[in-house]
Design a protein around this motif. Structure first.
Motif, short mmCIF file in Angstrom:
data_model
loop_
_atom_site.label_atom_id
_atom_site.label_comp_id
_atom_site.label_asym_id
_atom_site.label_seq_id
_atom_site.Cartn_x
_atom_site.Cartn_y
_atom_site.Cartn_z
N GLY A 271 15.97 5.47 -2.15
CA GLY A 271 16.78 5.17 -3.49
C GLY A 271 16.77 6.86 -4.09
N THR A 272 17.79 6.99 -4.67
CA THR A 272 17.75 8.57 -5.29
C THR A 272 18.89 8.43 -6.31
N GLN A 273 18.74 9.24 -7.27
CA GLN A 273 19.75 9.51 -8.22
C GLN A 273 20.72 10.66 -7.88
N SER A 274 20.50 11.16 -6.74
CA SER A 274 21.67 12.19 -6.33
C SER A 274 21.47 12.33 -4.83
N GLY A 305 15.49 8.12 -14.16
CA GLY A 305 14.99 9.27 -14.42
C GLY A 305 13.78 9.57 -13.39
N SER A 306 13.26 8.25 -13.11
CA SER A 306 12.08 8.37 -11.84
C SER A 306 12.65 9.00 -10.67
N LYS A 307 13.72 8.67 -10.18
CA LYS A 307 14.29 9.12 -8.62
C LYS A 307 15.25 10.08 -8.69
N ILE A 308 15.31 11.12 -9.68
CA ILE A 308 16.40 12.20 -9.75
C ILE A 308 16.64 12.69 -8.49
N THR A 309 15.53 13.16 -7.81
CA THR A 309 15.95 13.62 -6.25
C THR A 309 14.74 12.92 -5.48
N GLY A 310 14.90 11.52 -5.47
CA GLY A 310 13.91 10.70 -4.77
C GLY A 310 12.45 10.89 -5.08
#
Length: 848
Positions: A271-274, A305-310
């Motif tokens: 999972g990631t945010q980007s 915010g916890s997975k901004i780039t994994g």
């Protein structure tokens, strides 16, 4: 349940996107069916032949050094295939920015595994086996001896004279300035920060005896205006201390990761945010070329915010896979996620505020201490000052702050980082001031609201920065009307039997967007439009929503558009991370720029083929045609002609403005149709923020201390509305995230052993449907921001502070100002404080 006389907030008819076909309209997103039917695949849902399973050995101590490690019995077990230790990790690579600046890796930063754990729960080694049971059994057979080291979990403890340091080098990050640039070269980046020591004196701690936050030396400070004169001229001066909690991000999907190697490339599912920006992060952590990284992340179960780039731990299955020559799945439990999954730092804040008779804040002295955890510094402390200065517009202000290292799990940005804490510390002061000055709670906030290009923070080069726009007064007015504020305030009696009602209002804001990212779309030879999205799909729908702007500009029906996302091998553009509420603003700008590039190329192709000048042609209804009638081409015909012409039209030539990631993606898809790729280069005057006015009513039973939220409304100023249903989900969903900080979420530690006691949902319970009103409501102004072509701003984080503070303010309205000085507020806090007539919780201690 609410009393029978409760009149819930009325639903109001909302019409958004007037004059537009797609922007501001609800629709069915491309990922909806997969999500509601269970077809959506998250990292844990993937499986590969011969896949191994990984388990972690976590530190039982908050700070220690591994003295002896014996893994022989574990390796001898049938089914155990590999064990990974810290000395097998590659050194982190330096980063090269787009302008050629080298940012050196910090050797003191967090790594996936360590031989000197800095918090309980930090991973020390990992075992890969044929199944999880075998891997877990192997962990039990590993012999490990620790040397306990001094630890600290409370930032005030490490500041005391002779107090313990959380790391052997000290307790605070120290950043040296960048070396001077030499003539004809790019300015060098500053060196990595080092760890230093900050201690206060016993005199500094004198205020702690009175329950006030002591104020010793801090490394960071700024100010503007005449603070001393402001306090001298104030009709009321309040000096208040408030404490906010440490809270885990508590994403429903933990940071599970699966990895394997194929043809010299590593394939990572997580999972990631980007999607776009996680690839270089993985390359940096593994110290390999990002071109050898393939990231698959079609669906992410929340990030906040916890997975901004994994997360750096994803290298564990990648390295185990390489060592064992097999795919490796690392499934993270809820307890493990609590340790490694990041959290919001608590903040101790002290506000000395001076008010005029009409409630205007004419002087504000703000002092904050943030609990950073043991690794990279978070920016919550400085962010808190900037947000407070913008949201309440004090005429003179000083901000001082320090971010202290502790032996508690690592922190990172959590929705409205610093903003939420600053708002929650400041709002009770304003509520108390209104009562002392005899002012209405809405009125005192309205007089302090930011307007237009409102200034914030300290001056830079003699001038304070300012916002692109602010229509918070309008949002406050609309919210007060919809919430029936005057009717609720004037209702008597407030108390019936043991039940007491209270109403609260709060302002809230946070950053609402960034600029300068890329977009790619392809008009295919069949006339369909393929849009490539590098945005992470973490539930906000912005991964798809922002691209409706391109369809709107080109006049293409949405059903003729195809969105590709979630797989870095599919030639995605360089896009922003979905953090800091920047996606809607940043990527609608990029989508608009890309669509305008496509429109320009369509006009030029039509002029080439049909004659005349490009400006004589228009684009609409899936055609490019001569204005006023006449010859034209369908989009399909134009796409085929673009392939014939080649060059800039089919992607064989690209703009030099594009990021190198986007250039590589365009090169890979060249010749597939009309290729439009553009960077957002639109001007912007000011920094982008979004705003929310939040309203709440609570009912408290003073005999039991139990309370419930009767009603809640959030009124938003977020620019143009792109997707109303998604916007409403964000406004209310993030409000609930803030509400959790008010009603129950917090970390609790054993101070003697440094052990966390709140590792499960049940011990730090996020709000459920039973905790919120049945009829929560939201509204949005839909006033475009003037500094962006679509008018849209981000919304994910601005509601959070208001969600928390409006509940706290409603509680103080019901119970009085001398009941609590920290969040969350629980039933025992209310009962003991009512009985004593003063706040009974420890005013400063962390993690209680």
């Amino acid at each position: 349940m609410p009393s029978k006389d409760t009149k819930p907030v009325e639903r109001t008819a909302r019409v958004y996107g007037v004059g537009r076909k797609l922007i501001g309209k609800d629709y069915e997103t491309a990922d909806l069916y997969a999500k509601v039917t269970g077809l959506a695949k998250y990292a844990e849902d993937y499986h590969a032949d011969g896949m191994l399973y990984c388990k972690l050995l976590l530190s039982p101590l908050p700070h220690a050094r591994v003295k002896h490690l014996d893994v022989r019995q574990a390796l001898a077990m049938p089914g155990v295939k590999a064990i990974l230790t810290a000395d097998e990790l590659p050194p982190p690579a330096d980063t090269l920015t787009d302008n050629g600046t080298v940012i050196h890796a910090n050797p003191k930063s967090e790594k996936a595994l360590t031989m000197e754990p800095l918090y309980q729960g930090e991973p020390i080694l990992a075992v890969a086996a044929v199944d999880e049971f075998t891997a877990a059994e192997a962990i039990e057979k590993i012999r490990i001896d620790f040397e306990p080291l001094p630890f600290v979990i409370d930032p005030l403890d490490t500041l005391r004279p002779g107090g313990p340091n959380p790391r052997t080098e000290g307790n605070i990050w120290v950043q040296a300035p960048a070396p001077p640039a030499t003539a004809g070269t790019r300015p060098p980046a500053p060196p990595p920060p080092t760890i230093g020591v900050l201690k206060w004196t016993e005199t500094d701690f004198a205020d702690a005896k009175e329950g006030r936050l002591p104020m010793g030396k801090t490394p960071d400070e700024w100010s503007y205006g005449d603070l001393q004169a402001g306090f001298h001229n104030s009709a009321l001066v309040l000096d208040e201390t408030f404490v906010t909690p440490d809270t885990s991000h508590q994403t429903l999907e933990t940071r599970t990761a699966m990895a394997y190697w194929q043809n010299g490339k590593v394939y990572v599912h997580t999972g990631t945010q980007s999607t776009a920006q996680t690839v270089p992060a993985i390359g940096r952590w593994l110290n390999i070329d990002p071109g050898k990284v393939v990231l698959i992340s079609e669906y992410t179960g929340g990030g906040f915010g916890s997975k901004i780039t994994g997360g750096v731990t994803l290298v564990i299955p990648a390295l185990l896979s390489k060592k064992a020559n097999a795919p490796v799945m690392m499934r993270i439990s809820r307890e493990e996620e609590t340790f490694i999954g990041r959290a919001r730092p608590s903040m101790l804040g002290r506000m000395k505020a001076g008010f005029s008779k009409d409630g205007r804040i004419i002087a504000l002295d703000m002092f904050v201490i943030a609990n950073n955890g043991p690794y990279d510094a978070v920016g919550d402390s400085p962010s808190s000052g900037r947000i407070v200065s913008l949201l309440y517009q004090p005429q003179a202000m000083r901000w001082r702050g320090a971010t202290l290292l502790t032996n508690t799990p690592p922190r990172s940005a959590q929705s409205s980082p610093g903003g939420m804490q600053g708002i929650v510390i400041m709002e009770p002061v304003i509520a108390k001031a209104a009562r002392k000055l005899g002012l209405d709670q809405v009125a005192i906030r309205r007089i302090n609201c930011p307007e237009g290009k409102a200034p914030f923070g300290p001056a830079a080069q003699g001038k304070r920065p300012y916002a692109t726009s602010a229509f918070l007064k309008e949002a406050l007015d609309r919210g007060a009307e919809q919430f029936k504020w005057r009717e609720r305030v004037s209702r008597t009696p407030k108390r019936l039997g043991s039940k007491v009602r209270g109403v609260g209002v709060s302002l809230s804001c946070y950053v609402g967007g960034t600029i300068g990212f890329d977009g790619i779309l392809i008009i295919k030879p069949d006339g369909r439009v393929s849009i490539l999205s590098g945005i992470g799909n973490l539930g906000t729908e912005s991964v798809i929503d922002v691209h409706r702007v391109a369809a709107e500009v080109l006049g293409v029906p949405w059903e003729k558009c195809d969105i590709t996302w979630g797989d870095s091998s599919k030639n995605l553009p360089f896009t922003c991370v979905s953090g800091g509420s920047q996606t809607t603003h940043a990527m609608t700008r990029a989508a608009h720029a890309t669509a305008m590039d496509a429109r320009k190329k369509l006009q030029e192709l039509a002029a080439k083929r049909l004659g005349g000048k490009p400006e004589n042609y228009d684009v609409a209804n899936e055609r490019v045609f001569r204005k006023g009638g006449g010859a034209g081409m369908t989009l399909a015909q134009a796409a085929n002609y673009a392939i014939q012409v080649g060059g800039i039209y089919d992607g064989h030539e690209v703009s030099p403005d594009l990021n190198k990631v986007t250039k590589a993606s365009v090169a890979a898809i060249a010749g597939q149709g009309l290729i439009a790729a553009a960077k957002d280069k639109y001007p912007r005057d000011g920094a982008t923020f979004s705003y929310v006015a939040s309203f709440a009513e609570v009912e408290v039973d003073v005999e039991t201390g139990k309370y419930h939220i009767v009603d809640f409304l959030a009124s938003a100023d977020v620019g143009s509305v792109i997707h109303p249903h998604a916007l409403g989900g964000q406004v209310l969903g993030r409000s609930v995230l803030g509400i959790g900080h008010a009603i129950g979420q917090k970390w609790v530690f054993d101070p003697r052993y440094g052990a966390m006691l709140s590792t499960r949902f049940s011990q730090s319970k996020p709000p459920t449907i039973l905790d919120v009103p049945v009829n929560m409501q939201w509204s949005a102004l839909d006033i475009p921001d003037p500094e962006t072509p679509v008018g849209a701003r981000g919304v994910g984080e601005p509601p959070v502070g208001g969600g928390c503070a409006s509940i706290l303010n409603a509680l103080s309205d019901a119970l009085g100002d001398e009941i609590f000085r920290r969040a969350p507020v629980n039933a025992d806090t209310i009962l003991t404080s009512l009985e004593a007539g003063r706040p009974m919780q420890h005013p400063l201690m962390a993690h209680i």
